[in-house]
Design an enzyme around this catalytic site. Structure first.
Site, PDB file in Angstrom:
ATOM      1  N   GLY A  27     -24.036  38.611 -21.347  1.00 24.28           N
ATOM      2  CA  GLY A  27     -24.834  39.001 -22.695  1.00 24.28           C
ATOM      3  C   GLY A  27     -25.173  37.673 -23.453  1.00 24.28           C
ATOM      4  O   GLY A  27     -25.356  37.882 -24.564  1.00 24.28           O
ATOM      5  N   SER A  77     -25.225  34.816 -30.132  1.00 22.84           N
ATOM      6  CA  SER A  77     -24.810  35.720 -29.264  1.00 22.84           C
ATOM      7  C   SER A  77     -23.517  36.124 -29.776  1.00 22.84           C
ATOM      8  O   SER A  77     -22.583  35.125 -29.699  1.00 22.84           O
ATOM      9  CB  SER A  77     -25.051  35.883 -27.831  1.00 22.84           C
ATOM     10  OG  SER A  77     -26.487  35.773 -27.608  1.00 22.84           O
ATOM     11  N   ASP A 117     -30.307  41.312 -14.144  1.00 27.53           N
ATOM     12  CA  ASP A 117     -30.951  42.183 -14.798  1.00 27.53           C
ATOM     13  C   ASP A 117     -29.983  43.230 -14.687  1.00 27.53           C
ATOM     14  O   ASP A 117     -29.934  43.895 -13.381  1.00 27.53           O
ATOM     15  CB  ASP A 117     -32.276  42.669 -14.736  1.00 27.53           C
ATOM     16  CG  ASP A 117     -32.827  43.610 -15.246  1.00 27.53           C
ATOM     17  OD1 ASP A 117     -32.354  44.530 -15.703  1.00 27.53           O
ATOM     18  OD2 ASP A 117     -34.098  43.836 -15.085  1.00 27.53           O
ATOM     19  N   VAL A 118     -29.219  44.104 -15.655  1.00 25.24           N
ATOM     20  CA  VAL A 118     -28.248  44.998 -15.363  1.00 25.24           C
ATOM     21  C   VAL A 118     -28.812  46.250 -15.104  1.00 25.24           C
ATOM     22  O   VAL A 118     -27.934  47.042 -14.863  1.00 25.24           O
ATOM     23  CB  VAL A 118     -27.150  45.149 -16.479  1.00 25.24           C
ATOM     24  CG1 VAL A 118     -26.549  43.730 -16.687  1.00 25.24           C
ATOM     25  CG2 VAL A 118     -28.051  45.406 -17.690  1.00 25.24           C
ATOM     26  N   TYR A 169     -30.921  52.945 -36.644  1.00 28.96           N
ATOM     27  CA  TYR A 169     -29.900  52.591 -35.458  1.00 28.96           C
ATOM     28  C   TYR A 169     -30.204  53.745 -34.515  1.00 28.96           C
ATOM     29  O   TYR A 169     -30.102  53.216 -33.227  1.00 28.96           O
ATOM     30  CB  TYR A 169     -28.432  52.631 -35.809  1.00 28.96           C
ATOM     31  CG  TYR A 169     -27.688  52.211 -34.828  1.00 28.96           C
ATOM     32  CD1 TYR A 169     -28.090  50.465 -34.636  1.00 28.96           C
ATOM     33  CD2 TYR A 169     -26.667  52.396 -34.238  1.00 28.96           C
ATOM     34  CE1 TYR A 169     -27.235  49.836 -33.762  1.00 28.96           C
ATOM     35  CE2 TYR A 169     -25.909  51.570 -33.259  1.00 28.96           C
ATOM     36  CZ  TYR A 169     -26.226  50.295 -33.089  1.00 28.96           C
ATOM     37  OH  TYR A 169     -25.573  49.424 -32.120  1.00 28.96           O
ATOM     38  N   LYS A 228     -24.262  54.097 -28.174  1.00 32.46           N
ATOM     39  CA  LYS A 228     -23.081  53.446 -28.577  1.00 32.46           C
ATOM     40  C   LYS A 228     -21.855  54.644 -28.292  1.00 32.46           C
ATOM     41  O   LYS A 228     -20.658  54.216 -27.873  1.00 32.46           O
ATOM     42  CB  LYS A 228     -22.682  52.664 -29.720  1.00 32.46           C
ATOM     43  CG  LYS A 228     -23.720  51.573 -29.941  1.00 32.46           C
ATOM     44  CD  LYS A 228     -23.311  50.554 -28.867  1.00 32.46           C
ATOM     45  CE  LYS A 228     -23.895  49.167 -29.121  1.00 32.46           C
ATOM     46  NZ  LYS A 228     -23.672  48.159 -27.891  1.00 32.46           N
ATOM     47  N   ILE A 253     -23.992  41.504 -37.488  1.00 34.01           N
ATOM     48  CA  ILE A 253     -24.066  40.024 -37.156  1.00 34.01           C
ATOM     49  C   ILE A 253     -25.615  39.623 -37.023  1.00 34.01           C
ATOM     50  O   ILE A 253     -26.093  40.332 -36.085  1.00 34.01           O
ATOM     51  CB  ILE A 253     -23.230  39.275 -36.318  1.00 34.01           C
ATOM     52  CG1 ILE A 253     -21.773  39.602 -36.421  1.00 34.01           C
ATOM     53  CG2 ILE A 253     -23.506  37.960 -35.973  1.00 34.01           C
ATOM     54  CD1 ILE A 253     -20.660  39.177 -35.367  1.00 34.01           C
ATOM     55  N   THR A 258     -28.049  38.614 -34.839  1.00 31.85           N
ATOM     56  CA  THR A 258     -28.359  38.093 -33.371  1.00 31.85           C
ATOM     57  C   THR A 258     -29.906  38.578 -33.030  1.00 31.85           C
ATOM     58  O   THR A 258     -30.566  39.157 -33.873  1.00 31.85           O
ATOM     59  CB  THR A 258     -27.372  38.608 -32.708  1.00 31.85           C
ATOM     60  OG1 THR A 258     -27.546  39.877 -32.544  1.00 31.85           O
ATOM     61  CG2 THR A 258     -26.262  38.464 -32.947  1.00 31.85           C
TER      62      THR A 258
HETATM   63  P1  NAD Z   1     -27.998  39.298 -28.278  1.00 33.25           P
HETATM   64  O1  NAD Z   1     -29.390  39.540 -28.125  1.00 33.25           O
HETATM   65  O2  NAD Z   1     -27.494  37.966 -28.571  1.00 33.25           O
HETATM   66  O3  NAD Z   1     -27.224  39.762 -26.890  1.00 33.25           O
HETATM   67  C1  NAD Z   1     -27.519  40.801 -26.210  1.00 33.25           C
HETATM   68  C2  NAD Z   1     -27.721  40.533 -25.019  1.00 33.25           C
HETATM   69  O4  NAD Z   1     -28.349  41.865 -23.935  1.00 33.25           O
HETATM   70  C3  NAD Z   1     -28.672  39.470 -24.634  1.00 33.25           C
HETATM   71  O5  NAD Z   1     -28.064  38.297 -23.887  1.00 33.25           O
HETATM   72  C4  NAD Z   1     -29.671  39.906 -23.510  1.00 33.25           C
HETATM   73  O6  NAD Z   1     -30.293  39.097 -22.756  1.00 33.25           O
HETATM   74  C5  NAD Z   1     -28.876  41.091 -22.850  1.00 33.25           C
HETATM   75  N1  NAD Z   1     -29.804  41.993 -22.250  1.00 33.25           N
HETATM   76  C6  NAD Z   1     -30.669  43.122 -22.557  1.00 33.25           C
HETATM   77  N2  NAD Z   1     -31.309  43.526 -21.931  1.00 33.25           N
HETATM   78  C7  NAD Z   1     -30.436  43.347 -20.520  1.00 33.25           C
HETATM   79  C8  NAD Z   1     -30.715  43.590 -19.336  1.00 33.25           C
HETATM   80  N3  NAD Z   1     -31.643  44.572 -18.734  1.00 33.25           N
HETATM   81  N4  NAD Z   1     -29.990  43.039 -18.137  1.00 33.25           N
HETATM   82  C9  NAD Z   1     -29.186  42.012 -18.520  1.00 33.25           C
HETATM   83  N5  NAD Z   1     -29.003  41.697 -19.842  1.00 33.25           N
HETATM   84  C10 NAD Z   1     -29.799  42.166 -20.844  1.00 33.25           C
HETATM   85  O7  NAD Z   1     -27.147  40.161 -29.169  1.00 33.25           O
HETATM   86  P2  NAD Z   1     -25.793  40.540 -29.848  1.00 33.25           P
HETATM   87  O8  NAD Z   1     -25.942  41.243 -31.135  1.00 33.25           O
HETATM   88  O9  NAD Z   1     -24.939  39.553 -29.495  1.00 33.25           O
HETATM   89  O10 NAD Z   1     -25.534  41.874 -28.661  1.00 33.25           O
HETATM   90  C11 NAD Z   1     -24.292  41.857 -27.953  1.00 33.25           C
HETATM   91  C12 NAD Z   1     -23.474  43.322 -28.034  1.00 33.25           C
HETATM   92  O11 NAD Z   1     -22.967  43.420 -29.207  1.00 33.25           O
HETATM   93  C13 NAD Z   1     -24.520  44.394 -27.843  1.00 33.25           C
HETATM   94  O12 NAD Z   1     -23.916  45.485 -27.078  1.00 33.25           O
HETATM   95  C14 NAD Z   1     -24.924  44.829 -29.341  1.00 33.25           C
HETATM   96  O13 NAD Z   1     -25.204  46.180 -29.350  1.00 33.25           O
HETATM   97  C15 NAD Z   1     -23.480  44.721 -29.669  1.00 33.25           C
HETATM   98  N6  NAD Z   1     -23.338  44.751 -31.090  1.00 33.25           N
HETATM   99  C16 NAD Z   1     -24.120  43.899 -31.890  1.00 33.25           C
HETATM  100  C17 NAD Z   1     -23.599  43.981 -33.301  1.00 33.25           C
HETATM  101  C18 NAD Z   1     -24.632  42.931 -34.228  1.00 33.25           C
HETATM  102  O14 NAD Z   1     -24.785  43.316 -35.543  1.00 33.25           O
HETATM  103  N7  NAD Z   1     -25.125  41.971 -33.811  1.00 33.25           N
HETATM  104  C19 NAD Z   1     -22.813  44.813 -33.954  1.00 33.25           C
HETATM  105  C20 NAD Z   1     -22.161  45.462 -33.300  1.00 33.25           C
HETATM  106  C21 NAD Z   1     -22.378  45.543 -31.673  1.00 33.25           C
END
Ligand code: NAD
Length: 270
Positions: A16, A22, A67-68, A159, A166, A195, A197
């Protein structure tokens, strides 16, 4: 800052990281400071250029594409990880995706395809990764961690499908914790406050969301990537050896609020 705990000798695989903003990177930095050996995956060639230098900065040479949505790619990463590290102690799942179009208006407009894709990437991937990682984690005191958000529990306008995903992710954490507990493996989630991102930029009105959270949360600000990283360090460390199946809020307290204080009012005297 030195920590009272050490993850020296522990091996962590992190899914991720897209860039230095990130949440996964915030986690990686804290695990690195605690001495863990890190390995990374990235999604797509464009991200490779960003993830490789970050990995190098924490002494990691293991940076592989994954790719997950592909079981084959997940299996390939795990096989390669096994060759390089032998065993896995910490698995970080910080992956989510939904079509921007599905995060703009109403939830009822979500397409069948958009719904399935968001669930596949953001939820099923945790199940698939856990299954593939299990043989590498057997016999230890491993920890699996994923990232959630408050929209799992309460409606957060725009959302939409991510909130539904989620909710399924949080339920998956509990079911996986039950499956893996007898093997000594813990599964938890952090429900992080908003956050800025790459993924967050896809959510409609994200700026308004940041402002609302900061104005409502007891700490009167938004959480930082580093704070989520520190909470992740705790959950993945022996300090949390009795904690599994938990959804831990790291959101400056936002989730406890119903009616927010009027900031113009003086603070209560103590
Ligand atoms: P981010 O964009 O930095 O990270 C998301 C990641 O998901 C990226 O690295 C992306 O490449 C990866 N991804 C997407 N599709 C993919 C696929 N098919 N295969 C492999 N990887 C894939 O953003 P983030 O905010 O750091 O998100 C990380 C986690 O935190 C997510 O689950 C997000 O929902 C969660 N989250 C984010 C926030 C926020 O406000 N940013 C708040 C709560 C939870």
């Amino acid at each position: 800052m030195t920590y009272p705990l050490s993850l020296q000798g522990k091996n962590a695989l992190i899914f991720g990281v897209a860039n230095e903003r990130s949440i996964a990177w915030g986690i990686a930095e804290e695990l690195h400071r605690a001495g863990a050996n890190l390995a990374f995956t990235y999604a797509g060639e464009i991200l490779e250029k960003r993830v490789k230098p970050l990995a190098e900065s924490v002494g990691s040479k293991f940076v592989e594409p994954c790719d997950v949505t592909s079981d084959e790619q997940i299996e390939k990463v795990m096989a390669s990880y096994k060759e390089n590290f032998g065993r896995l102690d910490i698995l970080i799942h910080a992956v989510a995706f939904a079509d921007r179009e599905d995060l703009k208006e109403h939830f009822y407009t979500t397409s069948r395809k958009g719904f399935a894709m968001a669930m596949d990437i953001s939820v099923y991937s945790l199940v698939a990764m856990t299954r593939a990682a299990l043989p590498l984690m057997e016999g230890g005191d491993g920890s699996i961690l994923t990232l959630s958000y408050y929209g799992a529990e309460k409606v957060v306008s725009k959302y939409n499908i991510m909130g539904v995903a989620k909710a399924a992710l949080e339920a998956s954490v509990r079911y996986l914790a039950n499956d893996l507990g007898p093997r000594g493996i813990r599964v938890n989630a952090i429900s992080a406050g908003p956050i800025k991102t790459l993924a967050a930029s896809g959510i409609g009105d994200f700026r308004a969301m940041l402002k609302h959270h900061a104005g409502t949360a007891p700490l009167r600000r938004n959480v930082t990537q580093e704070e989520v990283g520190k909470a992740a360090l705790y959950l993945c460390s022996p300090l949390a050896s009795g904690v599994t199946g938990e959804i831990m809020y790291v959101d400056c307290g936002y989730n406890i609020m119903s009616v927010a204080a009027n900031d113009k009012e003086p603070a209560a005297e103590v």
